[in-house]
Write a protein that holds these residues in place. Structure first.
Motif, short mmCIF file in Angstrom:
data_model
loop_
_atom_site.label_atom_id
_atom_site.label_comp_id
_atom_site.label_asym_id
_atom_site.label_seq_id
_atom_site.Cartn_x
_atom_site.Cartn_y
_atom_site.Cartn_z
N ASP A 88 -8.07 -4.58 4.04
CA ASP A 88 -6.97 -4.36 3.11
C ASP A 88 -7.47 -4.22 1.68
O ASP A 88 -7.03 -3.36 0.94
CB ASP A 88 -5.96 -5.50 3.20
N GLY A 138 4.97 -0.63 -5.68
CA GLY A 138 4.47 -1.70 -6.54
C GLY A 138 5.61 -2.59 -7.04
O GLY A 138 6.78 -2.21 -7.02
N GLY A 151 0.37 0.33 -7.94
CA GLY A 151 0.92 -0.10 -6.66
C GLY A 151 0.75 0.98 -5.62
O GLY A 151 0.33 2.10 -5.93
N PRO A 152 1.06 0.65 -4.38
CA PRO A 152 0.93 1.64 -3.30
C PRO A 152 2.00 2.72 -3.41
O PRO A 152 3.05 2.52 -4.00
CB PRO A 152 1.11 0.80 -2.04
N GLY A 174 -3.04 3.87 1.50
CA GLY A 174 -4.31 3.20 1.25
C GLY A 174 -4.81 3.34 -0.18
O GLY A 174 -5.91 2.89 -0.49
N LYS A 175 -4.02 3.95 -1.04
CA LYS A 175 -4.43 4.13 -2.44
C LYS A 175 -3.42 3.46 -3.36
O LYS A 175 -2.26 3.24 -2.98
CB LYS A 175 -4.50 5.63 -2.79
N LEU A 176 -3.86 3.17 -4.56
CA LEU A 176 -2.97 2.63 -5.58
C LEU A 176 -2.75 3.69 -6.64
O LEU A 176 -3.72 4.28 -7.13
CB LEU A 176 -3.58 1.38 -6.22
N ALA A 224 -7.25 -0.63 -0.78
CA ALA A 224 -6.46 -0.52 -2.00
C ALA A 224 -7.31 -0.02 -3.16
O ALA A 224 -7.58 -0.74 -4.10
CB ALA A 224 -5.83 -1.87 -2.32
N GLU A 225 -7.73 1.21 -3.06
CA GLU A 225 -8.52 1.82 -4.12
C GLU A 225 -7.59 2.64 -5.01
O GLU A 225 -6.58 3.17 -4.55
CB GLU A 225 -9.57 2.76 -3.53
#
Ligand code: SF4
Length: 114
Positions: free
Chosen positions: A31, A79, A86-87, A93-95, A35-36
Motif C-alpha cells: 500500500d 482525499g 489523495g487518491p 495507486g497514485k496520489l 501511493a506514489e
C-alpha cells in the motif's frame, strides 16, 4: 515433561503468529509503495491534461476548465478535506494533488468550485 510440552506449544503459537504477521506486513508495504505521486509526465496523466497545480492549466487547450476547479472538489477525488493530496479513481495507486486538475473533472456533489 509438562513444561516442555507447554514450551513447544508456545513456540508453535509464536511461529504461527509470526507467519500470520508476514502477509499483513507485505500488504502494508505494498500500500505504501502504491501511493506514489502522479507525475504530469505519466502517459495517462498527459492524455487527460493533468497538472499538479490547476492555476497552470492551459485554458486554450482545455476549454472546459473554469477557474476554481481542482481535484479537491472533483467527484473522483478520494482525499480527506484539507489534505494536500489523495487518491483518484481515474489514476489507481497514485496520489493527485488537491490543487491539481485534469480534463475529466466533475464537481463532487455538495462541493463548491473555488
Ligand atoms: S479525475 Fe478529478 S481528482 Fe482525478 S486528477 Fe482529474 S480532476 Fe483530479
Amino acid at each position: 515433561m509438562g513444561d516442555e510440552k507447554l514450551s513447544r506449544r508456545q513456540l508453535l503459537q509464536g511461529a504461527l503468529a509470526g507467519l500470520a504477521a508476514v502477509p499483513a506486513a507485505a500488504l502494508i508495504a505494498r500500500d505504501a509503495s502504491a501511493a506514489e505521486a502522479l507525475l504530469e509526465t505519466d502517459a495517462t496523466a498527459k492524455s487527460l491534461g493533468y497538472v499538479s497545480d490547476a492555476g497552470k492549466v492551459d485554458a486554450k487547450a482545455n476549454p472546459t476548465y473554469k477557474a476554481g476547479q481542482n481535484c479537491s472538489t472533483c467527484i473522483q477525488f478520494g482525499g480527506k478535506a484539507g489534505a494536500a493530496d489523495g487518491p483518484c479513481n481515474i489514476f489507481p495507486g497514485k496520489l493527485v494533488k488537491a490543487k491539481g486538475w485534469c480534463k475529466v473533472w466533475v464537481l463532487k456533489p455538495g462541493a463548491k468550485p473555488g
